[in-house]
Design an enzyme around this catalytic site. Structure first.
Site, PDB file in Angstrom:
ATOM      1  CB  ALA A  65      -0.811   0.046   1.318  1.00 20.83           C
ATOM      2  N   GLY A 108       0.552  -5.103   0.903  1.00 15.88           N
ATOM      3  CA  GLY A 108      -0.612  -5.069   0.187  1.00 15.88           C
ATOM      4  C   GLY A 108      -0.362  -5.732  -1.133  1.00 15.88           C
ATOM      5  CD  GLU A 111      -2.323  -7.620   2.979  1.00 18.89           C
ATOM      6  OE1 GLU A 111      -2.096  -6.440   2.673  1.00 18.89           O
ATOM      7  OE2 GLU A 111      -2.780  -7.877   3.962  1.00 18.89           O
ATOM      8  CD  GLU A 131       1.529  -5.537   5.567  1.00 18.14           C
ATOM      9  OE1 GLU A 131       2.540  -6.501   5.891  1.00 18.14           O
ATOM     10  OE2 GLU A 131       0.956  -5.812   4.646  1.00 18.14           O
TER      11      GLU A 131
HETATM   12  N1  CO8 Z   1       4.482   3.160  -0.548  1.00 21.15           N
HETATM   13  C1  CO8 Z   1       4.808   4.362  -1.194  1.00 21.15           C
HETATM   14  N2  CO8 Z   1       6.184   4.588  -1.705  1.00 21.15           N
HETATM   15  C2  CO8 Z   1       6.955   3.660  -1.907  1.00 21.15           C
HETATM   16  C3  CO8 Z   1       6.650   2.054  -1.473  1.00 21.15           C
HETATM   17  C4  CO8 Z   1       5.225   2.075  -0.669  1.00 21.15           C
HETATM   18  N3  CO8 Z   1       4.970   0.882  -0.179  1.00 21.15           N
HETATM   19  N4  CO8 Z   1       7.579   1.246  -1.708  1.00 21.15           N
HETATM   20  C5  CO8 Z   1       8.255   2.089  -2.355  1.00 21.15           C
HETATM   21  N5  CO8 Z   1       8.109   3.283  -2.637  1.00 21.15           N
HETATM   22  C6  CO8 Z   1       8.881   4.559  -3.095  1.00 21.15           C
HETATM   23  C7  CO8 Z   1       9.909   5.011  -2.253  1.00 21.15           C
HETATM   24  O1  CO8 Z   1       9.577   5.917  -1.205  1.00 21.15           O
HETATM   25  C8  CO8 Z   1      10.897   5.548  -3.568  1.00 21.15           C
HETATM   26  O2  CO8 Z   1      10.297   6.754  -3.866  1.00 21.15           O
HETATM   27  P1  CO8 Z   1      11.414   8.165  -3.486  1.00 21.15           P
HETATM   28  O3  CO8 Z   1      12.229   7.843  -4.608  1.00 21.15           O
HETATM   29  O4  CO8 Z   1      10.414   9.258  -3.885  1.00 21.15           O
HETATM   30  O5  CO8 Z   1      11.949   8.408  -2.402  1.00 21.15           O
HETATM   31  C9  CO8 Z   1      10.491   4.699  -4.626  1.00 21.15           C
HETATM   32  O6  CO8 Z   1       9.399   3.945  -4.288  1.00 21.15           O
HETATM   33  C10 CO8 Z   1      11.617   3.706  -4.760  1.00 21.15           C
HETATM   34  O7  CO8 Z   1      11.872   2.958  -3.502  1.00 21.15           O
HETATM   35  P2  CO8 Z   1      13.279   2.655  -2.760  1.00 21.15           P
HETATM   36  O8  CO8 Z   1      14.194   3.973  -2.928  1.00 21.15           O
HETATM   37  O9  CO8 Z   1      12.940   2.488  -1.351  1.00 21.15           O
HETATM   38  O10 CO8 Z   1      13.800   1.380  -3.491  1.00 21.15           O
HETATM   39  P3  CO8 Z   1      14.719   0.153  -2.917  1.00 21.15           P
HETATM   40  O11 CO8 Z   1      15.145  -0.518  -4.304  1.00 21.15           O
HETATM   41  O12 CO8 Z   1      15.940   0.755  -2.346  1.00 21.15           O
HETATM   42  O13 CO8 Z   1      13.979  -0.582  -2.078  1.00 21.15           O
HETATM   43  C11 CO8 Z   1      11.968  -1.723  -1.142  1.00 21.15           C
HETATM   44  C12 CO8 Z   1      12.844  -1.466  -2.418  1.00 21.15           C
HETATM   45  C13 CO8 Z   1      12.792  -2.724  -0.476  1.00 21.15           C
HETATM   46  C14 CO8 Z   1      10.533  -2.354  -1.786  1.00 21.15           C
HETATM   47  C15 CO8 Z   1      11.598  -0.634  -0.513  1.00 21.15           C
HETATM   48  O14 CO8 Z   1      11.177   0.529  -1.193  1.00 21.15           O
HETATM   49  C16 CO8 Z   1      10.519  -0.683   0.638  1.00 21.15           C
HETATM   50  O15 CO8 Z   1      10.909  -1.291   1.536  1.00 21.15           O
HETATM   51  N6  CO8 Z   1       9.411  -0.344   0.561  1.00 21.15           N
HETATM   52  C17 CO8 Z   1       8.302  -0.368   1.351  1.00 21.15           C
HETATM   53  C18 CO8 Z   1       7.812  -1.855   1.433  1.00 21.15           C
HETATM   54  C19 CO8 Z   1       6.740  -2.038   2.429  1.00 21.15           C
HETATM   55  O16 CO8 Z   1       7.030  -1.943   3.706  1.00 21.15           O
HETATM   56  N7  CO8 Z   1       5.430  -2.388   2.228  1.00 21.15           N
HETATM   57  C20 CO8 Z   1       4.296  -2.807   3.134  1.00 21.15           C
HETATM   58  C21 CO8 Z   1       3.377  -1.352   2.908  1.00 21.15           C
HETATM   59  S1  CO8 Z   1       2.154  -1.455   4.310  1.00 21.15           S
HETATM   60  C22 CO8 Z   1       0.860  -2.362   3.426  1.00 21.15           C
HETATM   61  O17 CO8 Z   1       0.848  -2.838   2.339  1.00 21.15           O
HETATM   62  C23 CO8 Z   1      -0.574  -2.438   3.978  1.00 21.15           C
HETATM   63  C24 CO8 Z   1      -1.387  -3.290   3.371  1.00 21.15           C
HETATM   64  C25 CO8 Z   1      -2.731  -2.649   3.234  1.00 21.15           C
HETATM   65  C26 CO8 Z   1      -3.726  -3.418   2.372  1.00 21.15           C
HETATM   66  C27 CO8 Z   1      -3.580  -3.321   1.123  1.00 21.15           C
HETATM   67  C28 CO8 Z   1      -4.489  -3.837   0.106  1.00 21.15           C
HETATM   68  C29 CO8 Z   1      -4.277  -4.549  -1.273  1.00 21.15           C
END
Ligand code: CO8
Length: 257
Positions: A65, A108, A111, A131
């Site tokens: 998400a 998400g 999921e 999460e």
């Molecule tokens: N949300 C918003 N922005 C994101 C997300 C995210 N989940 N993941 C990555 N991005 C953005 C980053 O902020 C970055 O943007 P910017 O350049 O503007 O800073 C861009 O994408 C690239 O990301 P990274 O620089 O972090 O890329 P890396 O290759 O270094 O890392 C990762 C990749 C490991 C995937 C890292 O981006 C990461 O850890 N992302 C978050 C993963 C996460 O925690 N996901 C769970 C989110 S909570 C959730 O999903 C709740 C579910 C609710 C229900 C959903 C129903 C379908």
């Protein structure tokens, strides 16, 4: 119809939805989910589509998400807005739907993949429910669908540690139906979808409904449901055609009736 966060196309009888928000690794913001739901509605209503493939990019199916969108959410926003419920349209889709997953399928994203009927993973796929690292827990099936798919022990491991698992572990634990080389992901997913779309659509839909029923009921009730649906298939033209074609040693021509 013009979409901003996804690409939508038909390949023969297969409808393909590609998540396309590369700047955020396909993070599932609300407008993206709205578009996915519109595309699903369009394919569900289209007689020419017999199977759907949901995919992302080589780097990310979806990194979860949208954390930036969620970060300021209040309890009342989430409760009164019924946050996440509308994201579940994928799981209510009646036509078969395959998730073709490469790269990150986190939170998400994992999921969303689990809401599909089965997952074909590229060998670079990474699945996880991180999460807990954000101070929340999964909210769209990560504690429920994942547990049914991989069992309690591995679901606890993934949800409580937030670690990622690779495609090979995901296949071994039952989350993923098959793993293919990353370069072949779409070819293999489309091949599977094309095969499904070549069968009788109502029979494929009833098969899907019956397998899904096994999640919701006891074995006795599930078997009773399966038997009733099986009996009903003898009222279809496609059963007559499928069996006649076998007897006559020819390819069946299903009419979806
Ligand atoms: N949300 C918003 N922005 C994101 C997300 C995210 N989940 N993941 C990555 N991005 C953005 C980053 O902020 C970055 O943007 P910017 O350049 O503007 O800073 C861009 O994408 C690239 O990301 P990274 O620089 O972090 O890329 P890396 O290759 O270094 O890392 C990762 C990749 C490991 C995937 C890292 O981006 C990461 O850890 N992302 C978050 C993963 C996460 O925690 N996901 C769970 C989110 S909570 C959730 O999903 C709740 C579910 C609710 C229900 C959903 C129903 C379908």
């Amino acid at each position: 119809m013009g979409y901003e966060h996804i690409r939508v196309e038909s390949k023969g009888r297969v409808g393909v939805i590609t998540l396309d928000r590369p700047q955020a690794l396909n993070a599932l913001c609300t407008p993206l989910i709205d578009e996915v739901n519109q595309a699903l509605t369009q394919f569900e209503g289209d007689d020419k589509i017999g199977c759907i493939v949901l995919t992302g990019s080589e780097k990310a199916f979806a990194a979860g998400a949208d954390i930036k969108e969620m970060s300021e959410l209040t309890y009342m926003d989430a409760y009164l807005g019924d946050f996440i419920t509308k994201w579940e349209q994928v799981s209510r889709t009646r036509k078969p739907i395959i998730a073709a997953v490469a790269g990150y399928a986190l939170g998400g994203g994992c999921e969303l993949a689990m809401m599909c009927d089965f997952i074909i993973a590229a060998d670079n796929a990474k699945f996880g429910q991180p999460e807990i690292t954000l101070g929340v827990m999964p909210g769209a099936g990560g504690t429920q669908r994942l547990t049914r798919l991989v069992g309690k022990s591995k679901a606890m491991d993934l949800c409580l540690t937030g670690r990622m698992m690779d495609a090979e572990e995901a296949e071994r634990s039952g989350l993923v139906a098959r793993v293919v080389p990353a370069d072949d992901l779409m070819t293999e997913a489309l091949k599977a979808a094309d095969k499904i779309a070549g069968f009788s659509l109502p029979i494929a839909m009833m098969t899907k409904e019956s397998v899904n029923r096994s999640y919701e009921t006891t074995l006795t009730e599930g078997l009773r449901f399966e038997r009733r649906v099986f009996h009903s298939m003898f009222a279809t033209e496609d059963q007559k055609e499928g069996m006649a074609a076998f007897v006559e040693k020819r390819k069946p021509q299903f009419s979806n009736k």
